[in-house]
Design an enzyme around this catalytic site. Sequence first.
Site, PDB file in Angstrom:
ATOM      1  N   ASP A 149      46.349 134.642 -19.033  1.00 54.74           N
ATOM      2  CA  ASP A 149      47.233 136.082 -18.704  1.00 54.74           C
ATOM      3  C   ASP A 149      48.490 136.012 -18.203  1.00 54.74           C
ATOM      4  OD1 ASP A 149      45.486 135.333 -16.124  1.00 54.74           O
ATOM      5  OD2 ASP A 149      46.179 137.150 -15.473  1.00 54.74           O
ATOM      6  N   ASP A 163      47.915 131.515 -14.118  1.00 49.15           N
ATOM      7  CA  ASP A 163      46.591 130.543 -13.877  1.00 49.15           C
ATOM      8  C   ASP A 163      46.129 130.162 -15.168  1.00 49.15           C
ATOM      9  OD1 ASP A 163      45.567 132.955 -14.965  1.00 49.15           O
ATOM     10  OD2 ASP A 163      45.203 133.811 -13.132  1.00 49.15           O
ATOM     11  N   GLU A 167      55.632 135.911 -10.597  1.00 49.17           N
ATOM     12  CA  GLU A 167      54.594 135.597 -11.561  1.00 49.17           C
ATOM     13  C   GLU A 167      54.582 136.276 -12.802  1.00 49.17           C
ATOM     14  OE1 GLU A 167      49.924 134.443 -12.030  1.00 49.17           O
ATOM     15  OE2 GLU A 167      50.500 136.041 -10.338  1.00 49.17           O
ATOM     16  N   TYR A 227      41.316 141.603 -12.102  1.00 45.88           N
ATOM     17  CA  TYR A 227      41.500 142.694 -12.944  1.00 45.88           C
ATOM     18  C   TYR A 227      40.241 143.731 -12.976  1.00 45.88           C
ATOM     19  CZ  TYR A 227      45.190 140.107 -14.784  1.00 45.88           C
ATOM     20  OH  TYR A 227      46.587 139.469 -14.890  1.00 45.88           O
TER      21      TYR A 227
END
Length: 485
Positions: free
Chosen positions: A74, A77, A466, A225
């Site tokens: 995603d 990571d 990020e 999430y």
Amino acid sequence: MTGKIALVALALVLVLGRAEAGHNYRDALTKSILFFEGQRSGKLPFNQRMKWRGDSGLSDGAANYVDMRGGYYDAGDNVKFGFPMAFTTTMLSWSVLEFGGKMGNDLQHAKEAIRWATDYLLKAAAYPGTLYVQVGEPSMDHKCWERPEDMDTPRSVYKIDAQNPGSDVASETAAALAAASMVFKSTDAPYSKLLLQTAVRVFALADEHRGAYSDSLASVVCPYYCSYSGYPDELLWGATWLAKATRSQKYFNYIQSNGPALGYRDNVNVLSWDQKHLGTRILLAREVLLNKVKSLGEYQGLANNFICSLLPGTSSARYSPGGLLFNGPTDQCNLQYVTSTTFLLFTYAKYLSTSKQVVTCANTRITPSKIRFIAKRQVDYILGDNPLGMSYMVGYGPKFPQHIHHRGSSLPSIYAHPNTISCNDGFNLGLYSSSPNPNVLDGAVIGGPDNNDQFRDDRNDYSLSEPATYINAPLVGSLAYLARS
């Protein structure tokens, strides 16, 4: 009222500034799609263009006797989270459906990006009554800083089913598959049919066994999430995409019957991986504007209210001093809300233009061209028209972030450094290093600056530095529009 109109007009100029020419939207579009190749998991194809990446996650699902290879990481990571991946897929598909005709040679790459996701989602939904929604243990993954090619953290697989429902992630998956089915309908009819059949089945699971997936999977999906908004918005969103893809009255009836109970009037003016009501409003407003479905008229009114809420000078609009929109529930990773908002603006402007209508805000006519102007200024800000002169798309323009929070980008490529980089060694070599990332993650749009237009190019500040697939996905459509406008 004349004075108020003048004030709004003046604020529009002061906050958004003057338009600056010179952006290469075609180059930005190409890079925005290329980014997804840097996020791929699985066996990479022969035509992989992000050459510093290698194969990864080749045993995903094997311990549970399922095939969960493929899909996307995603963000920075190495976990495959199904909820944001499905939303990414929906938005990539919607981008192609609205503006694919403007993508030129990039259209094929956009379709490949969608198919990389849908092939995975089909495997996740391969077993009736079950949907696999995650691969990897986030707590263990986040204790390591290692390349995807070196992963040695647990690759546990998590699912939802009738006993452990997940209406949010299942409905979003149904939306993704339904939207993608329309992308491939004219070029691969059997694949399109499989996508739509699976979407119908997954939505039935979501609707018949209602509940938030984070109720049963909280330990592995929260706080990353977690379903903060609950599942009603996804049920309505999923039904809307199925109505669009099937044209079946069944789903239109579902929307009419369930809309009030599912909160369609909720006061939200943002589209994100967690909140879908605004996207539903824009889609259903299209049914009113272009297909004359008058029974859905309230959705058009809600869509118009969204446009009015963004006008500088009104109490509901928040912009930074340099003109960046802040309309999300949090100021962290703000560009995810900006890219989805700009896409909705370009899309709704398209619907208004086709139907020859405008939006009226306090007796002020807001034309499609004015809506596009607001959207374009946000895209231009991302690409460098901002107080720092910083492009927040990696690889675009003369000045862009060099220290993004991304494991694969921040560590030497497996081709430059074939030996394994261990979990702990990666921190000093990557995360805590002061050196620029050795691998350029072309096209990655990061979280972006704060509400005062300030940005520290700091790998440790993940909220600003990020990238994420769901930041890029809606921007693809906006850039496609601008590249050919």
